[in-house]
Design a protein around this motif. Structure first.
Motif, short mmCIF file in Angstrom:
data_model
loop_
_atom_site.label_atom_id
_atom_site.label_comp_id
_atom_site.label_asym_id
_atom_site.label_seq_id
_atom_site.Cartn_x
_atom_site.Cartn_y
_atom_site.Cartn_z
N ASP A 15 38.38 43.43 54.21
CA ASP A 15 39.32 42.52 53.54
C ASP A 15 40.75 43.02 53.67
OD1 ASP A 15 37.29 40.84 52.68
OD2 ASP A 15 37.00 41.91 50.80
N TYR A 17 44.79 41.89 52.24
CA TYR A 17 45.50 41.09 51.25
C TYR A 17 46.95 40.89 51.69
CZ TYR A 17 41.34 42.01 48.59
OH TYR A 17 40.02 42.06 48.20
N TYR A 46 43.18 49.42 49.30
CA TYR A 46 42.98 48.16 50.00
C TYR A 46 44.05 47.96 51.07
CZ TYR A 46 39.56 46.75 46.47
OH TYR A 46 38.46 46.69 45.67
N TYR A 48 46.78 45.87 53.13
CA TYR A 48 47.71 44.86 52.63
C TYR A 48 48.90 44.70 53.57
CZ TYR A 48 50.98 48.54 51.37
OH TYR A 48 51.86 49.58 51.44
N PHE A 103 42.75 37.22 52.39
CA PHE A 103 43.09 36.86 51.01
C PHE A 103 44.60 36.81 50.89
CE2 PHE A 103 38.83 38.56 50.33
CZ PHE A 103 38.30 37.65 49.42
N ILE A 105 47.82 36.70 48.03
CA ILE A 105 48.28 36.85 46.65
C ILE A 105 49.66 36.23 46.54
CG2 ILE A 105 49.03 38.53 44.90
CD1 ILE A 105 46.90 40.46 46.14
N ILE A 122 41.44 41.67 42.23
CA ILE A 122 40.52 41.92 43.34
C ILE A 122 39.11 42.18 42.82
CG2 ILE A 122 39.99 43.48 45.26
CD1 ILE A 122 43.03 43.83 45.63
N LEU A 179 45.41 35.02 43.13
CA LEU A 179 44.77 35.53 44.34
C LEU A 179 43.89 34.41 44.89
CD1 LEU A 179 43.54 37.75 46.28
CD2 LEU A 179 41.96 38.28 44.42
#
Length: 250
Positions: A15, A17, A46, A48, A103, A105, A122, A179
């Motif tokens: 994943d 973000y 994570y 990003y 994903f 945000i 998350i 999100l």
């Protein structure tokens, strides 16, 4: 006993973000919000990227963003400016075209939304595989700080009217800290016709129509630290008109 350095946690997940930050005259706020985003994502482990969508800010926001890009790297800070102020909905569309995460945000760049809540967003999303997770000021330990009585009454009143007329199944319709699965956000933006403050509300209403699942995380909303609030009488009138339109067409 010598202290031992600990490395930030790593995530096996693929994943990624993409944080969309639409900006207009956020020169003072942008360095701090970016620093906080980098801090909390580094701690959580994570993957990003931060996409800054500046709409021709006359205060030099874009120049500040360029300096931040030099500090944090072009892989983490993406600049996708536009020549003039074109609205929130089109800013999201513009940002999504350049987002490489699965994903997305969305949040305000004025420090009203604290990045410390993002790991909770998350976790909530993964807990129920929600299509979108929305920050709520009106459930659990959520709240609003720094507003005068007028702003609180307007916000509560707008949310109450929206709940009565639209019955969306979510507690905070006018918030803009969320999100989304990227595919879900793309689908919703295509269908939304509202402008301004009604846009966020329509996103939730359309999500319910399309049977997307919505999770909620209580957040603390803090009134902007620097700069002026963009909420005025015209925006309130536009909100009421948009709400009535949405009620009549959904």
């Amino acid at each position: 006993m010598a202290s031992r350095k600990t490395s930030p946690p790593t995530r096996d997940s693929q994943d990624k973000y993409s944080i969309l930050l639409p900006t207009y005259n956020e020169r003072e706020n942008l360095p701090l919000i970016v620093w906080l985003l980098v801090k909390y994502f580094a701690e959580s482990g994570y993957n990003y990227e931060i996409i800054v969508i500046d709409d021709g800010s006359p205060d030099g926001t874009l120049e500040v963003a360029k300096q931040l890009q030099k500090i944090y790297g072009e892989d983490k800070i993406l600049l996708r400016p536009r020549a003039t102020k074109l609205g929130l909905g089109t800013a999201y569309i513009h940002g999504m075209k350049h987002a490489t995460g699965n994903f997305i945000i969305i949040m305000d760049a004025d420090l009203s939304h604290h990045p410390k809540f993002i790991p909770e967003f998350i976790d909530k999303q993964k807990e129920g595989d929600y299509d979108l997770v929305s920050g709520t000021r009106y459930q659990g330990n959520g709240g609003v700080y720094g507003w005068d009585l007028r702003r609180k009454i307007i916000s509560r009143g707008a949310n109450f009217l929206s709940q009565v007329l639209l019955r969306p199944g979510a507690s905070d319709l006018t918030g803009s800290f969320r999100l989304y699965k990227k595919s879900v956000l793309e689908s919703l933006v295509e269908r939304c016709v509202s402008k301004g403050y009604v846009f966020q509300m329509e996103m939730i209403v359309r999500a319910r129509q399309l049977n997307y699942t919505v999770g909620e995380v209580p957040i603390s909303f803090v009134d902007r630290v620097y700069g002026e609030s963009k909420l005025g009488g015209n925006e309130i009138v536009s909100f009421v008109k948009g709400l009535v339109t949405l009620f009549a067409t959904t």
